[in-house]
Design a protein around this motif. Sequence first.
Motif, PDB file in Angstrom:
ATOM      1  N   TRP A 184      -6.168  16.624   8.835  1.00 46.58           N
ATOM      2  CA  TRP A 184      -7.322  17.372   8.362  1.00 46.58           C
ATOM      3  C   TRP A 184      -8.560  16.666   8.879  1.00 46.58           C
ATOM      4  O   TRP A 184      -8.525  15.456   9.113  1.00 46.58           O
ATOM      5  N   ALA A 185      -9.635  17.387   9.056  1.00 48.52           N
ATOM      6  CA  ALA A 185     -10.859  16.808   9.610  1.00 48.52           C
ATOM      7  C   ALA A 185     -10.510  16.176  10.957  1.00 48.52           C
ATOM      8  O   ALA A 185      -9.881  16.813  11.794  1.00 48.52           O
ATOM      9  N   SER A 186     -10.857  14.909  11.163  1.00 45.81           N
ATOM     10  CA  SER A 186     -10.557  14.246  12.434  1.00 45.81           C
ATOM     11  C   SER A 186      -9.217  13.513  12.400  1.00 45.81           C
ATOM     12  O   SER A 186      -8.874  12.810  13.330  1.00 45.81           O
ATOM     13  N   GLY A 187      -8.452  13.704  11.327  1.00 43.31           N
ATOM     14  CA  GLY A 187      -7.185  12.999  11.138  1.00 43.31           C
ATOM     15  C   GLY A 187      -7.428  11.768  10.297  1.00 43.31           C
ATOM     16  O   GLY A 187      -8.105  10.839  10.733  1.00 43.31           O
ATOM     17  N   LEU A 188      -6.902  11.762   9.089  1.00 42.96           N
ATOM     18  CA  LEU A 188      -7.174  10.690   8.129  1.00 42.96           C
ATOM     19  C   LEU A 188      -5.891  10.029   7.666  1.00 42.96           C
ATOM     20  O   LEU A 188      -4.817  10.644   7.683  1.00 42.96           O
ATOM     21  N   LEU A 189      -6.013   8.801   7.241  1.00 51.90           N
ATOM     22  CA  LEU A 189      -4.968   8.126   6.484  1.00 51.90           C
ATOM     23  C   LEU A 189      -5.654   7.465   5.303  1.00 51.90           C
ATOM     24  O   LEU A 189      -6.668   6.776   5.468  1.00 51.90           O
ATOM     25  N   MET A 190      -5.107   7.736   4.116  1.00 47.24           N
ATOM     26  CA  MET A 190      -5.609   7.104   2.913  1.00 47.24           C
ATOM     27  C   MET A 190      -4.485   6.262   2.335  1.00 47.24           C
ATOM     28  O   MET A 190      -3.340   6.712   2.271  1.00 47.24           O
ATOM     29  N   ALA A 191      -4.828   5.042   1.954  1.00 46.20           N
ATOM     30  CA  ALA A 191      -3.831   4.129   1.383  1.00 46.20           C
ATOM     31  C   ALA A 191      -4.406   3.527   0.100  1.00 46.20           C
ATOM     32  O   ALA A 191      -5.596   3.232   0.015  1.00 46.20           O
ATOM     33  N   VAL A 192      -3.543   3.344  -0.887  1.00 47.43           N
ATOM     34  CA  VAL A 192      -3.926   2.748  -2.158  1.00 47.43           C
ATOM     35  C   VAL A 192      -3.126   1.459  -2.324  1.00 47.43           C
ATOM     36  O   VAL A 192      -1.916   1.444  -2.125  1.00 47.43           O
ATOM     37  N   ARG A 193      -3.842   0.374  -2.689  1.00 45.91           N
ATOM     38  CA  ARG A 193      -3.165  -0.912  -2.919  1.00 45.91           C
ATOM     39  C   ARG A 193      -2.373  -0.812  -4.206  1.00 45.91           C
ATOM     40  O   ARG A 193      -2.908  -0.523  -5.273  1.00 45.91           O
ATOM     41  N   VAL A 194      -1.048  -1.045  -4.106  1.00 48.14           N
ATOM     42  CA  VAL A 194      -0.160  -0.951  -5.266  1.00 48.14           C
ATOM     43  C   VAL A 194       0.268  -2.304  -5.802  1.00 48.14           C
ATOM     44  O   VAL A 194       0.837  -2.394  -6.883  1.00 48.14           O
ATOM     45  N   THR A 195       0.054  -3.382  -5.030  1.00 44.21           N
ATOM     46  CA  THR A 195       0.386  -4.728  -5.528  1.00 44.21           C
ATOM     47  C   THR A 195      -0.747  -5.680  -5.211  1.00 44.21           C
ATOM     48  O   THR A 195      -1.557  -5.453  -4.367  1.00 44.21           O
TER      49      THR A 195
ATOM     50  N   PHE B 279       0.837  -1.193   0.000  1.00 43.05           N
ATOM     51  CA  PHE B 279       0.000   0.000   0.000  1.00 43.05           C
ATOM     52  C   PHE B 279       0.871   1.241   0.000  1.00 43.05           C
ATOM     53  O   PHE B 279       1.931   1.261   0.616  1.00 43.05           O
ATOM     54  N   ARG B 280       0.410   2.276  -0.681  1.00 44.98           N
ATOM     55  CA  ARG B 280       1.039   3.595  -0.633  1.00 44.98           C
ATOM     56  C   ARG B 280       0.140   4.485   0.211  1.00 44.98           C
ATOM     57  O   ARG B 280      -1.049   4.626  -0.086  1.00 44.98           O
ATOM     58  N   CYS B 281       0.684   5.074   1.273  1.00 41.21           N
ATOM     59  CA  CYS B 281      -0.122   5.810   2.257  1.00 41.21           C
ATOM     60  C   CYS B 281       0.157   7.307   2.235  1.00 41.21           C
ATOM     61  O   CYS B 281       1.271   7.741   1.951  1.00 41.21           O
ATOM     62  N   VAL B 282      -0.871   8.060   2.588  1.00 40.79           N
ATOM     63  CA  VAL B 282      -0.720   9.489   2.840  1.00 40.79           C
ATOM     64  C   VAL B 282      -1.533   9.812   4.097  1.00 40.79           C
ATOM     65  O   VAL B 282      -2.669   9.380   4.246  1.00 40.79           O
ATOM     66  N   ARG B 283      -0.894  10.546   5.010  1.00 46.28           N
ATOM     67  CA  ARG B 283      -1.569  11.014   6.224  1.00 46.28           C
ATOM     68  C   ARG B 283      -2.102  12.413   5.967  1.00 46.28           C
ATOM     69  O   ARG B 283      -1.417  13.243   5.369  1.00 46.28           O
ATOM     70  N   LEU B 284      -3.306  12.657   6.441  1.00 43.00           N
ATOM     71  CA  LEU B 284      -3.935  13.964   6.262  1.00 43.00           C
ATOM     72  C   LEU B 284      -4.299  14.512   7.633  1.00 43.00           C
ATOM     73  O   LEU B 284      -5.203  14.007   8.293  1.00 43.00           O
TER      74      LEU B 284
END
Length: 192
Positions: free
Chosen positions: A181-192, A174-179
Amino acid sequence: MDDTPYQLPVPLTALRAKAAEAGFTLSCEDRTGSLLAVLAAARPGGRILELGTGAGEGAAWLLSGMDGGSRLTTVELDDTVQAIAREELGSDQRVTFVAGDAGAWLDGFEGAPFDLVFADTWPGKFTHLDRALELVAPGGIYLIDDLLPQPGWPQEHAASVVRLLAELDGREDFRCVRLSWASGLLMAVRVT
């Protein structure tokens, strides 16, 4: 720039009123909801999973972004709270409500993976993480919220968040980005 969402889902007013009547205070934050709507819109015909329906605000945001071919499965332990969501959103044929423990549901689910998984409860985030991530399709998105300190957090919860973030950041699939913002987010995208 003002980041207040201006396109609110129509059912939000009724959902909020009924949640307040029921004493439910853990509904989806508007900025998180607006992101959910955009992510759902980016997945035409998408399969979407929400872990933690609550009173249905997150589901309303997701449905507002989904096209006619998309499908949402939303799971909630508290049947009384989820009843609010079913009452307001249940006529939408794109949504399936599951009343039960999200951890048990994750363990027993045998269907196709999802294009978007929003884990808004403990199972799929602090427990059953690996199983939730297995259910993210290649190129799919995993989103979690409530990562910034909140009033009422148990003292040990901050350490749980730190461990969770480190585990997600360390994954090679997964490739992750922390945000922060708002209540505190982490978004991850499956890369494999």
